[in-house]
Design a protein around this motif. Structure first.
Motif, PDB file in Angstrom:
ATOM      1  N   LYS A 182       2.284  -0.517  -9.203  1.00  0.00           N
ATOM      2  CA  LYS A 182       3.467  -1.051  -8.532  1.00  0.00           C
ATOM      3  C   LYS A 182       4.367   0.076  -8.047  1.00  0.00           C
ATOM      4  O   LYS A 182       4.829   0.067  -6.899  1.00  0.00           O
ATOM      5  N   GLU A 183       4.613   1.071  -8.899  1.00  0.00           N
ATOM      6  CA  GLU A 183       5.456   2.195  -8.506  1.00  0.00           C
ATOM      7  C   GLU A 183       4.778   3.039  -7.423  1.00  0.00           C
ATOM      8  O   GLU A 183       5.438   3.540  -6.524  1.00  0.00           O
ATOM      9  N   ILE A 184       3.466   3.192  -7.521  1.00  0.00           N
ATOM     10  CA  ILE A 184       2.735   3.973  -6.516  1.00  0.00           C
ATOM     11  C   ILE A 184       2.801   3.277  -5.155  1.00  0.00           C
ATOM     12  O   ILE A 184       3.036   3.915  -4.131  1.00  0.00           O
ATOM     13  N   ALA A 185       2.619   1.962  -5.140  1.00  0.00           N
ATOM     14  CA  ALA A 185       2.680   1.200  -3.887  1.00  0.00           C
ATOM     15  C   ALA A 185       4.073   1.282  -3.274  1.00  0.00           C
ATOM     16  O   ALA A 185       4.219   1.440  -2.054  1.00  0.00           O
ATOM     17  N   GLN A 186       5.090   1.202  -4.114  1.00  0.00           N
ATOM     18  CA  GLN A 186       6.468   1.286  -3.633  1.00  0.00           C
ATOM     19  C   GLN A 186       6.753   2.677  -3.063  1.00  0.00           C
ATOM     20  O   GLN A 186       7.372   2.811  -2.014  1.00  0.00           O
ATOM     21  N   ALA A 187       6.295   3.737  -3.738  1.00  0.00           N
ATOM     22  CA  ALA A 187       6.499   5.103  -3.263  1.00  0.00           C
ATOM     23  C   ALA A 187       5.738   5.348  -1.959  1.00  0.00           C
ATOM     24  O   ALA A 187       6.236   6.025  -1.058  1.00  0.00           O
ATOM     25  N   ALA A 188       4.536   4.796  -1.827  1.00  0.00           N
ATOM     26  CA  ALA A 188       3.759   4.946  -0.593  1.00  0.00           C
ATOM     27  C   ALA A 188       4.466   4.262   0.573  1.00  0.00           C
ATOM     28  O   ALA A 188       4.462   4.770   1.690  1.00  0.00           O
ATOM     29  N   LYS A 189       5.098   3.137   0.308  1.00  0.00           N
ATOM     30  CA  LYS A 189       5.848   2.423   1.345  1.00  0.00           C
ATOM     31  C   LYS A 189       7.059   3.233   1.787  1.00  0.00           C
ATOM     32  O   LYS A 189       7.329   3.363   2.981  1.00  0.00           O
ATOM     33  N   GLU A 190       7.777   3.811   0.817  1.00  0.00           N
ATOM     34  CA  GLU A 190       8.993   4.565   1.138  1.00  0.00           C
ATOM     35  C   GLU A 190       8.679   5.904   1.793  1.00  0.00           C
ATOM     36  O   GLU A 190       9.321   6.272   2.765  1.00  0.00           O
ATOM     37  N   GLN A 191       7.696   6.642   1.272  1.00  0.00           N
ATOM     38  CA  GLN A 191       7.443   8.000   1.734  1.00  0.00           C
ATOM     39  C   GLN A 191       6.534   8.067   2.961  1.00  0.00           C
ATOM     40  O   GLN A 191       6.769   8.853   3.867  1.00  0.00           O
ATOM     41  N   LEU A 192       5.476   7.268   2.981  1.00  0.00           N
ATOM     42  CA  LEU A 192       4.481   7.366   4.041  1.00  0.00           C
ATOM     43  C   LEU A 192       4.474   6.161   4.977  1.00  0.00           C
ATOM     44  O   LEU A 192       3.725   6.142   5.953  1.00  0.00           O
ATOM     45  N   ASN A 193       5.261   5.156   4.651  1.00  0.00           N
ATOM     46  CA  ASN A 193       5.312   3.902   5.400  1.00  0.00           C
ATOM     47  C   ASN A 193       3.951   3.203   5.406  1.00  0.00           C
ATOM     48  O   ASN A 193       3.554   2.603   6.388  1.00  0.00           O
ATOM     49  N   TYR A 194       3.212   3.312   4.297  1.00  0.00           N
ATOM     50  CA  TYR A 194       1.942   2.619   4.118  1.00  0.00           C
ATOM     51  C   TYR A 194       2.211   1.352   3.323  1.00  0.00           C
ATOM     52  O   TYR A 194       2.805   1.402   2.260  1.00  0.00           O
ATOM     53  N   ASP A 195       1.750   0.246   3.832  1.00  0.00           N
ATOM     54  CA  ASP A 195       1.917  -1.023   3.122  1.00  0.00           C
ATOM     55  C   ASP A 195       0.614  -1.319   2.384  1.00  0.00           C
ATOM     56  O   ASP A 195      -0.281  -1.968   2.915  1.00  0.00           O
ATOM     57  N   ILE A 196       0.512  -0.820   1.152  1.00  0.00           N
ATOM     58  CA  ILE A 196      -0.696  -0.972   0.344  1.00  0.00           C
ATOM     59  C   ILE A 196      -0.402  -1.964  -0.774  1.00  0.00           C
ATOM     60  O   ILE A 196       0.594  -1.846  -1.473  1.00  0.00           O
ATOM     61  N   ASP A 197      -1.290  -2.925  -0.939  1.00  0.00           N
ATOM     62  CA  ASP A 197      -1.135  -3.920  -1.993  1.00  0.00           C
ATOM     63  C   ASP A 197      -1.451  -3.273  -3.344  1.00  0.00           C
ATOM     64  O   ASP A 197      -2.469  -2.606  -3.496  1.00  0.00           O
ATOM     65  N   LYS A 198      -0.573  -3.487  -4.318  1.00  0.00           N
ATOM     66  CA  LYS A 198      -0.776  -2.881  -5.642  1.00  0.00           C
ATOM     67  C   LYS A 198      -2.052  -3.390  -6.307  1.00  0.00           C
ATOM     68  O   LYS A 198      -2.649  -2.704  -7.113  1.00  0.00           O
ATOM     69  N   LYS A 199      -2.486  -4.588  -5.955  1.00  0.00           N
ATOM     70  CA  LYS A 199      -3.697  -5.154  -6.551  1.00  0.00           C
ATOM     71  C   LYS A 199      -4.962  -4.486  -6.019  1.00  0.00           C
ATOM     72  O   LYS A 199      -6.010  -4.588  -6.622  1.00  0.00           O
ATOM     73  N   LYS A 200      -4.858  -3.818  -4.886  1.00  0.00           N
ATOM     74  CA  LYS A 200      -6.018  -3.140  -4.298  1.00  0.00           C
ATOM     75  C   LYS A 200      -6.210  -1.740  -4.877  1.00  0.00           C
ATOM     76  O   LYS A 200      -7.227  -1.111  -4.642  1.00  0.00           O
ATOM     77  N   MET A 201      -5.219  -1.249  -5.614  1.00  0.00           N
ATOM     78  CA  MET A 201      -5.321   0.078  -6.225  1.00  0.00           C
ATOM     79  C   MET A 201      -6.028  -0.032  -7.566  1.00  0.00           C
ATOM     80  O   MET A 201      -5.846  -1.003  -8.288  1.00  0.00           O
TER      81      MET A 201
END
Length: 148
Positions: A96-115
């Motif tokens: 969850k934190e990784i997905a949120q950081a990816a959204k903020e820093q890289l503007n990647y919308d990655i689903d936490k369930k896919k990680m």
């Protein structure tokens, strides 16, 4: 009578399949319930075009996923974790934190369930997180955990 199925019919076939059934079964069950259409030359051609279009779309989605995986491989997401004396950390980092950081820093919308993380990250350092982008494509995202 030959029928092209528009939906999956139990004990008969899958959607898009051409099956042979009794005339009465087709006229009284399949056609009135819109489960299938008669297999005329026009309908068979439409089915063939529809399948080709679906395959083309699926190929485009696969290519997009491969391109995104290649782009993501070079990127690093930085996540901070509170640490005390001797590098001992307080808490952990989940997807969850990784997905949120990816959204903020890289503007990647990655689903936490896919990680995929075997265990939550509980130490400072660099980690590689597997991201399932497509059934045939798995990308890697580098996560750098630093002290807060």
């Amino acid at each position: 009578m030959e029928i092209i199925l528009l939906e999956d019919v139990k004990a008969l076939g899958k959607k898009g399949q051409k099956v042979t059934v009794n005339d009465g079964y087709a006229r009284n069950f399949i056609l009135p319930k819109k489960l299938g259409i008669e297999a005329t030359a026009k309908n068979l051609n439409d089915l063939k075009l529809k399948k080709a279009n679906e395959e083309k779309k699926a190929q485009e989605i696969l290519e997009e996923a491969k391109a995104f995986a290649a782009e993501m491989k070079d990127k690093v997401v930085v996540v901070s974790l509170k640490a005390g004396n001797g590098g001992k950390t307080f808490g952990s980092i989940s997807t969850k934190e990784i997905a949120q950081a990816a959204k903020e820093q890289l503007n990647y919308d990655i689903d936490k369930k896919k990680m995929h993380l075997a265990d939550p990250i509980k130490a400072i350092g660099n980690y590689i997180v597997q991201v399932k982008l497509h059934p045939k494509v798995t990308g890697e995202l580098t996560v750098k955990v630093q002290e807060l």
